[in-house]
Scaffold this motif. Structure first.
Motif, short mmCIF file in Angstrom:
data_model
loop_
_atom_site.label_atom_id
_atom_site.label_comp_id
_atom_site.label_asym_id
_atom_site.label_seq_id
_atom_site.Cartn_x
_atom_site.Cartn_y
_atom_site.Cartn_z
N SER A 12 -10.53 9.83 15.04
CA SER A 12 -11.58 10.74 14.60
C SER A 12 -11.85 10.48 13.12
N SER A 13 -12.90 11.10 12.61
CA SER A 13 -13.25 10.88 11.21
C SER A 13 -12.23 11.51 10.27
N PHE A 14 -11.33 12.34 10.83
CA PHE A 14 -10.33 13.00 9.99
C PHE A 14 -9.01 12.26 9.95
N ASP A 15 -8.89 11.22 10.77
CA ASP A 15 -7.64 10.48 10.82
C ASP A 15 -7.41 9.70 9.53
N VAL A 16 -6.16 9.68 9.13
CA VAL A 16 -5.76 8.86 7.99
C VAL A 16 -5.45 7.48 8.55
N PRO A 17 -5.90 6.43 7.89
CA PRO A 17 -5.59 5.10 8.42
C PRO A 17 -4.08 4.90 8.49
N PRO A 18 -3.63 4.18 9.51
CA PRO A 18 -2.18 3.96 9.63
C PRO A 18 -1.65 3.16 8.45
N SER A 19 -0.41 3.42 8.14
CA SER A 19 0.19 2.67 7.03
C SER A 19 0.52 1.25 7.48
N VAL A 20 0.61 0.36 6.51
CA VAL A 20 0.98 -1.03 6.78
C VAL A 20 2.25 -1.32 6.00
N HIS A 21 2.94 -2.37 6.38
CA HIS A 21 4.19 -2.74 5.72
C HIS A 21 3.92 -3.57 4.48
N ALA A 22 4.70 -3.34 3.45
CA ALA A 22 4.63 -4.13 2.23
C ALA A 22 5.25 -5.51 2.48
N PRO A 23 4.93 -6.47 1.62
CA PRO A 23 5.53 -7.80 1.77
C PRO A 23 7.00 -7.81 1.36
N SER A 24 7.66 -8.90 1.67
CA SER A 24 9.05 -9.10 1.27
C SER A 24 9.14 -9.04 -0.25
N PRO A 25 10.19 -8.48 -0.78
CA PRO A 25 11.43 -7.97 -0.20
C PRO A 25 11.37 -6.50 0.17
N SER A 37 2.50 4.03 -0.84
CA SER A 37 1.51 3.97 -1.92
C SER A 37 0.28 4.81 -1.58
N SER A 38 -0.56 5.04 -2.58
CA SER A 38 -1.76 5.85 -2.38
C SER A 38 -2.75 5.20 -1.42
N ASP A 39 -2.63 3.88 -1.22
CA ASP A 39 -3.51 3.20 -0.27
C ASP A 39 -2.77 2.85 1.04
N ASN A 40 -1.75 3.66 1.37
CA ASN A 40 -1.05 3.62 2.66
C ASN A 40 -0.27 2.35 2.94
N VAL A 41 0.40 1.82 1.96
CA VAL A 41 1.29 0.68 2.19
C VAL A 41 2.72 1.20 2.05
N ASP A 42 3.55 0.93 3.06
CA ASP A 42 4.93 1.40 3.08
C ASP A 42 5.87 0.35 2.49
N PHE A 43 6.60 0.77 1.46
CA PHE A 43 7.59 -0.08 0.80
C PHE A 43 8.97 0.42 1.22
N VAL A 81 9.88 9.41 4.15
CA VAL A 81 8.73 8.76 3.52
C VAL A 81 8.34 9.59 2.30
N ILE A 82 8.33 8.96 1.15
CA ILE A 82 7.92 9.63 -0.09
C ILE A 82 6.58 9.03 -0.52
N SER A 83 5.56 9.85 -0.55
CA SER A 83 4.24 9.39 -1.00
C SER A 83 4.19 9.42 -2.51
N VAL A 84 3.66 8.35 -3.10
CA VAL A 84 3.52 8.27 -4.55
C VAL A 84 2.05 8.06 -4.89
N SER A 88 -0.83 0.15 -4.03
CA SER A 88 0.15 -0.85 -3.57
C SER A 88 0.33 -1.99 -4.57
N SER A 89 -0.72 -2.39 -5.25
CA SER A 89 -0.60 -3.47 -6.23
C SER A 89 0.31 -3.04 -7.38
N THR A 90 0.08 -1.84 -7.90
CA THR A 90 0.91 -1.31 -8.99
C THR A 90 2.35 -1.11 -8.53
N LEU A 91 2.52 -0.53 -7.35
CA LEU A 91 3.87 -0.26 -6.84
C LEU A 91 4.63 -1.57 -6.59
#
Length: 190
Positions: A12-25, A37-43, A81-84, A88-91
């Protein structure tokens, strides 16, 4: 009368996009916490590395924590999960400074893009070592040869006195009228 209720598969239009995984490490399966991250990347990170790098994280992780499942906080793969607020680039850049060099190389700081965000995150999370490393990068010959005015504005804004002086001296080789750069908006004429 039929009402259209979206099925679980229909976003729906209210759904938050699913998070994606950060790169290694930052995708290690044995990590013990997730920073989102604020743009939904999980570290996926280790509390130990963050605690050793930052008094902020050390204090946060020493507080008694209820289990993620019972606290009502978001849990993914059994990890809290802790949202900051950082993107993702900064994190990614910020966390590379927190990890041992055998696991993550220090990021290349010869380009000034996003340096202000990394400095702000370092201050927010009490990482003086990152402030020093970024400060040294601002005063490096590679940066000062290419972008002395940007380095000056960022150092001045960040209250890095030594780097501000070094960058100011580097600007003396140029016209008295500086080029128009967005970082000049970070400082006053004073």
């Amino acid at each position: 009368m039929s009402t259209d209720v979206p099925s679980p598969e229909t976003p729906s239009s209210f759904d938050v996009p699913p998070s994606v995984h950060a790169p290694s490490p930052f995708d290690h399966p044995k990590a013990d916490i997730i920073l989102r991250s604020s743009d939904n990347v999980d570290f996926r990170v280790f509390k130990l590395f963050l605690s050793l790098a930052s008094p902020f994280f050390e204090a946060m992780f020493e507080l008694p924590q209820p289990s993620p499942e019972s606290s009502g906080d978001e849990v993914k793969d059994g990890l809290a999960v802790i949202s900051v607020t950082e993107d993702s680039s900064t994190l990614n850049t910020f966390l590379r400074f927190c990890y041992p060099s055998t696991l993550a190389e220090d990021p290349n700081l010869e380009e000034l893009t996003d340096v202000v965000k990394v400095l702000d995150a370092a201050r927010k999370y009490s990482l003086e070592l990152i402030e020093k490393k970024v400060g040294h990068a601002l005063g490096s010959p590679a940066v000062l040869e290419k972008e002395p005015f940007r380095a000056f504005a960022i150092a001045c804004h960040s209250k890095l006195e030594n780097e501000t002086r070094i960058a100011a001296k580097s600007t003396l080789h140029y016209s008295l009228i500086p080029p128009v750069i967005k970082e000049l908006d970070l400082i006053t004429g004073r």
